[in-house]
Design a protein around this motif. Structure first.
Motif, PDB file in Angstrom:
ATOM      1  N   UNK A   1       0.883  -1.175   0.000  1.00 25.97           N
ATOM      2  CA  UNK A   1       0.000   0.000   0.000  1.00 25.97           C
ATOM      3  C   UNK A   1       0.913   1.215   0.000  1.00 25.97           C
ATOM      4  N   UNK A   2       0.656   2.171  -0.874  1.00 25.68           N
ATOM      5  CA  UNK A   2       1.601   3.267  -1.065  1.00 25.68           C
ATOM      6  C   UNK A   2       1.689   4.232   0.122  1.00 25.68           C
ATOM      7  N   UNK A   3       0.868   4.021   1.151  1.00 30.60           N
ATOM      8  CA  UNK A   3       1.040   4.816   2.374  1.00 30.60           C
ATOM      9  C   UNK A   3       2.018   4.165   3.343  1.00 30.60           C
ATOM     10  N   UNK A   4       2.555   3.011   2.967  1.00 29.28           N
ATOM     11  CA  UNK A   4       3.444   2.252   3.868  1.00 29.28           C
ATOM     12  C   UNK A   4       2.868   2.175   5.278  1.00 29.28           C
ATOM     13  N   UNK A   5       1.583   1.751   5.402  1.00 30.14           N
ATOM     14  CA  UNK A   5       0.986   1.719   6.746  1.00 30.14           C
ATOM     15  C   UNK A   5       1.734   0.745   7.650  1.00 30.14           C
ATOM     16  N   UNK A   6       2.058   1.218   8.817  1.00 26.84           N
ATOM     17  CA  UNK A   6       2.647   0.340   9.823  1.00 26.84           C
ATOM     18  C   UNK A   6       4.052  -0.136   9.528  1.00 26.84           C
ATOM     19  N   UNK A   7       4.748   0.504   8.633  1.00 28.08           N
ATOM     20  CA  UNK A   7       6.071   0.003   8.251  1.00 28.08           C
ATOM     21  C   UNK A   7       6.994  -0.133   9.466  1.00 28.08           C
ATOM     22  N   UNK A   8       7.039   0.898  10.285  1.00 22.93           N
ATOM     23  CA  UNK A   8       7.966   0.846  11.411  1.00 22.93           C
ATOM     24  C   UNK A   8       7.436  -0.025  12.557  1.00 22.93           C
ATOM     25  N   UNK A   9       6.110  -0.077  12.720  1.00 22.55           N
ATOM     26  CA  UNK A   9       5.540  -1.014  13.702  1.00 22.55           C
ATOM     27  C   UNK A   9       5.828  -2.449  13.265  1.00 22.55           C
ATOM     28  N   UNK A  10       5.707  -2.719  11.980  1.00 22.44           N
ATOM     29  CA  UNK A  10       5.962  -4.072  11.475  1.00 22.44           C
ATOM     30  C   UNK A  10       7.413  -4.471  11.684  1.00 22.44           C
ATOM     31  N   UNK A  11       8.298  -3.518  11.507  1.00 16.19           N
ATOM     32  CA  UNK A  11       9.718  -3.835  11.697  1.00 16.19           C
ATOM     33  C   UNK A  11      10.042  -4.160  13.162  1.00 16.19           C
ATOM     34  N   UNK A  12       9.192  -3.667  14.088  1.00 12.82           N
ATOM     35  CA  UNK A  12       9.329  -4.063  15.485  1.00 12.82           C
ATOM     36  C   UNK A  12       8.724  -5.452  15.734  1.00 12.82           C
ATOM     37  N   UNK A  13       7.755  -5.820  14.894  1.00  9.59           N
ATOM     38  CA  UNK A  13       6.946  -7.027  15.128  1.00  9.59           C
ATOM     39  C   UNK A  13       7.660  -8.296  14.700  1.00  9.59           C
ATOM     40  N   UNK A  14       8.432  -8.222  13.645  1.00  6.72           N
ATOM     41  CA  UNK A  14       9.070  -9.411  13.091  1.00  6.72           C
ATOM     42  C   UNK A  14      10.559  -9.152  12.874  1.00  6.72           C
ATOM     43  N   UNK A  15      11.338 -10.228  12.933  1.00  8.94           N
ATOM     44  CA  UNK A  15      12.759 -10.099  12.642  1.00  8.94           C
ATOM     45  C   UNK A  15      13.051 -10.241  11.152  1.00  8.94           C
ATOM     46  N   UNK A  16      12.053 -10.626  10.365  1.00  9.82           N
ATOM     47  CA  UNK A  16      12.255 -10.717   8.916  1.00  9.82           C
ATOM     48  C   UNK A  16      12.278  -9.315   8.304  1.00  9.82           C
ATOM     49  N   UNK A  17      12.925  -9.177   7.169  1.00 10.00           N
ATOM     50  CA  UNK A  17      12.874  -7.868   6.498  1.00 10.00           C
ATOM     51  C   UNK A  17      11.441  -7.482   6.146  1.00 10.00           C
TER      52      UNK A  17
END
Lengths: 218, 218, 218, 218, 218, 218
Positions: free
Chosen positions: A78-94
């Motif tokens: 989604x071009x708003x990159x929703x939750x990009x930084x929250x997701x990076x906290x959630x998983x160790x995968x890229x």
């Protein structure tokens, strides 16, 4: 290689997921990672406001948590990159966002990028994000075609507006590379690029390419 | 004037709301608006990660929608300004974020602001936000005291760390005005300012002042 | 509370001071500080050049020194913020400039601010100041109506030009919030905002709100 | 060529004017313009505050107006560039500020400039000006030696502090070119440059070179 | 003074060198340095692409090495500043680039500079360079006249296009000072300035003035 | 797919090419493009100065012209990105620079990138390039290990210095992602990343990933 890239369309419009899935075909290589495109059914039909974008972060992160064992990398399509930084906290995968990846990719293809957006409120939202990333020196402009996500299937109308909007970005704003400002616009990429004779970056492809690199290079 | 400013503490720690409420007293004037401080009980004990911050946006907007008829203005009393732009789509009343307001206020009191944050991850989150606002030319630095929201009641320990952190911002980073990077730090403002002899901006006060201005000036 | 906010109009046009004084009414609250508007009779009829702006700094600081005992805070009511930093050296009371305060306030109400100025030379002067503050990433543009300070009483002509100029800032430059670039324009605020359907920031109000916050919160 | 460059020292310390005058010698060429250095006796002994800087603008412009017929160009020999833009409105002759000229010159001699200032308040004033000019990307830092203008004649003490300060700018802040942040420091230029092995820009020389160019190239 | 400034035209068009040489006359003063203009015969007829610009760096540095004993300073007279930083490694004499010098000079003559370029690819090349220097906050725009270096001798056609282009930079882009974006445009400077009533900076003059300053002030 | 990515090491040190070639292995996929690594024998042993970097542009472009028929994309494997824009004029195939690609990749893995460079002059060269790209808001710092390209095979010494340098970038400058500032450092990537517990971007991998994306997505 067993690991796969999971591309999540956080809106509930399956036509949008199908368009994304088609755009992934050139990146599916024997010996390369699987690329799986999924629809987040809890999402709104289209992400058109800041509230839409913010409201899907929790289910998006929950979904990633549930797929953490069988994923190699995630792409938020989604071009708003929703939750990009929250997701990076959630998983160790890229985790790659398609807007971030598209901006990075566009800056290797031109001096100034222009974004073709769906609706006017997206323009302001993207403006905040371009400043957040710190790349406003490379932005030529961002213009909306005035059609929402579910209207993106109206081929002729959409294509006309995209070409007209891209032309304004090129001729009035000085863009020499364009970015499609919605994952659902993927199918129009080649036609817009041909009509305007400048490169057009499809954001989900940009993100999956970067995800592939992260998966392979560790 | 019947209208009131509703200050929402989006974490569930009532001690934090109480501290905010006390900090509001100087802004309660006979002929001025009511200032009501509420705890969003659905929130986490403290907003310490991007996921914490993003996860409270939906309930925050729901709460505002429910109070829309009796509110004059809303203040989101969390230094991550969670959901600020979503909230502005949700209600026609003014919505102020305490971080945004604090940055704006600090820029009228010094050349370079320094932020005293709770934990390390806040520093990165604030960094993205300062770029988003477009004011990084005025930022001296942001440093964490290494204590979470619920630990903010440990008076001596917190005060020591805040003064030590503020001193580093002033002497090593060049800050000449400090900002408290958490609504729960309000009670320490005067002591930090006295110890370091530079102005210290309390963010919820900054936001309520701006909300008051919006309410009165229309 | 005995302390008062002294709003100094540094030009000698009393009609301008009267307009400012009217704009202060909504901020006069029982229990709140007094707001006193004064005309600096030594000033030029209007501050229209850099020389005008610089030449009033010494009398402005002298005036503040003379009122230091009965003031709580000072507001310099000229959009060039003449002598703002010299004044802050002169007195220990808070000193707010109306341009600085208006920019800070506008950034909480839109993504890009546009300024409606009086004459062309103001535009360059403001441009230098916006860079000095460090907020050019948020500036959409600054356009002059082509009328000087003393002409601001010609209601119909001024209003027409302001609306026309504001429309260009909104539609051509992308402003989503406007700022009145002269204290003498206060009376036109509501009509410009209504005509263009975007928020319009009145700078003296912005500064007095911030002064009030400083007075109350110490 | 009859025209001359008038270099105005706006402080009343004639030792300072003498130092400036000596620094002009290499730029006095047989077929080139006269370079006349004058002391503005109404000025303070040294420009050390924003108020000092602002208070000399009116007499400075008055002086220029009085010399307009026999001047070819003016140089304002104070590193705060007091009244630079007001002066440019006052006369049709070129007016150069020594700080502006020094910054421009330094950027052709290194990647990052560092400024050796007199007193701490100068550092903040210069910081505002560097942002106003729009060149903060090239600034490494600005540090004060802690001595005022009238103390600049204490040779050994001043030289030691300048070298120590310049070393910090070079080694801690990353400056590869230094700027003398006061016209009265001219005599120390070569010794500082020799001690630190990096170029040191003397600001009045920078401005007079640019003035000479404007005079000759019209 | 025996030392001389060697101005190197790195294209092979001697008409271009002649134009540069004429523009140097006002800077030739009894008692001042010699100014010698040379054509680098290995160069292309005009520097019109990034490849043209990069391909002349090695011969340019070789040439400087050969002239190192009889030079006081070097000026690279091509608006792409080819090899500026390589040249500064090659010789201990000052090396000035005409673009860098012109930008620095223009910033002392107006708020926003506009560049009149030869061909469209120059515009992108200059854009990268303006960002590299770190002064994009002062750039109004850069527009091409659509004529190559060897066509610059077609007086009427060139002049018309330059005035038309300069007018667009002034009226549409907001430039209040113009820069000639090619050394070969020197002869048109006065006529463009007269036609548009704003200052026009000739870049080789700017660089030679700075070189002169460096030579005299050590 | 017959097309291949040609990775050009523009220095003549074959040990460097071998290191690059090894780093490419994870990106060689059955159904993906060939990745061919070549040494440009005309190059210097290492690119350590601006002159080194500029002097290889012509042979680099000549080489690409000669391989234009059998290439799908080119990668310039030197962290100065020598000739990147000249190369893009030379061939219609995608050309990626490893520095540009590494910066873009790093910005998706952290808030602030730090660069581990070989020698001090590289730091200034990179600084100019970071500004040219327009991403200085994301740069934490750039520090040299003080060893040249041919010394990069001294495993223990190099690794120690890289870790020490990376630690300073992380702890003093605030980098949360590191970039290897030389193609010849590829072999050390994992060990540096493990020692410092932050991601380390290998630039040639970054560029080849992007080249692969361009090849597949057209």
């Amino acid at each position: 290689m067993a690991e796969s890239i999971i591309v999540i369309n956080p809106n509930s419009t399956t036509a949008c997921t199908d368009a994304i899935d088609n755009a992934m075909d050139p990146l599916r290589m024997t010996g390369g990672p699987d690329i799986e495109c999924v629809t987040m059914t809890e999402g709104p039909p289209g992400v058109e406001s800041q509230h839409d974008s913010d409201s899907i972060i929790v289910p998006l992160c929950d979904y990633m948590r549930g797929r953490d064992n069988d994923a190699g990398a995630f792409v938020i399509a989604c071009f708003s990159d929703p939750g990009l930084h929250a997701a990076r906290e959630t998983t160790d995968h890229p985790v790659l966002g398609i807007a971030e990846s598209a901006y990075m990719t566009a800056m290797t293809q031109g001096e100034k990028f222009g974004v073709i957006s769906i609706l006017e409120p997206s323009v302001k939202r993207h403006g905040r994000y371009v400043r957040q990333i710190g790349i406003e020196a490379r932005s030529a402009g961002d213009r909306a075609i005035g059609l929402g996500v579910v209207e993106l299937s109206q081929e002729d109308k959409v294509l006309d507006r995209m070409i007209e909007t891209g032309r304004a970005l090129r001729d009035e704003d000085g863009a020499d590379v364009l970015i499609l400002g919605c994952a659902g616009m993927a199918r129009y990429r080649d036609r817009v690029s041909d009509a305007l004779s400048i490169p057009v970056v499809e954001p989900t492809q940009s993100a999956v390419v970067m995800a592939l690199g992260r998966l392979r290079c560790g």
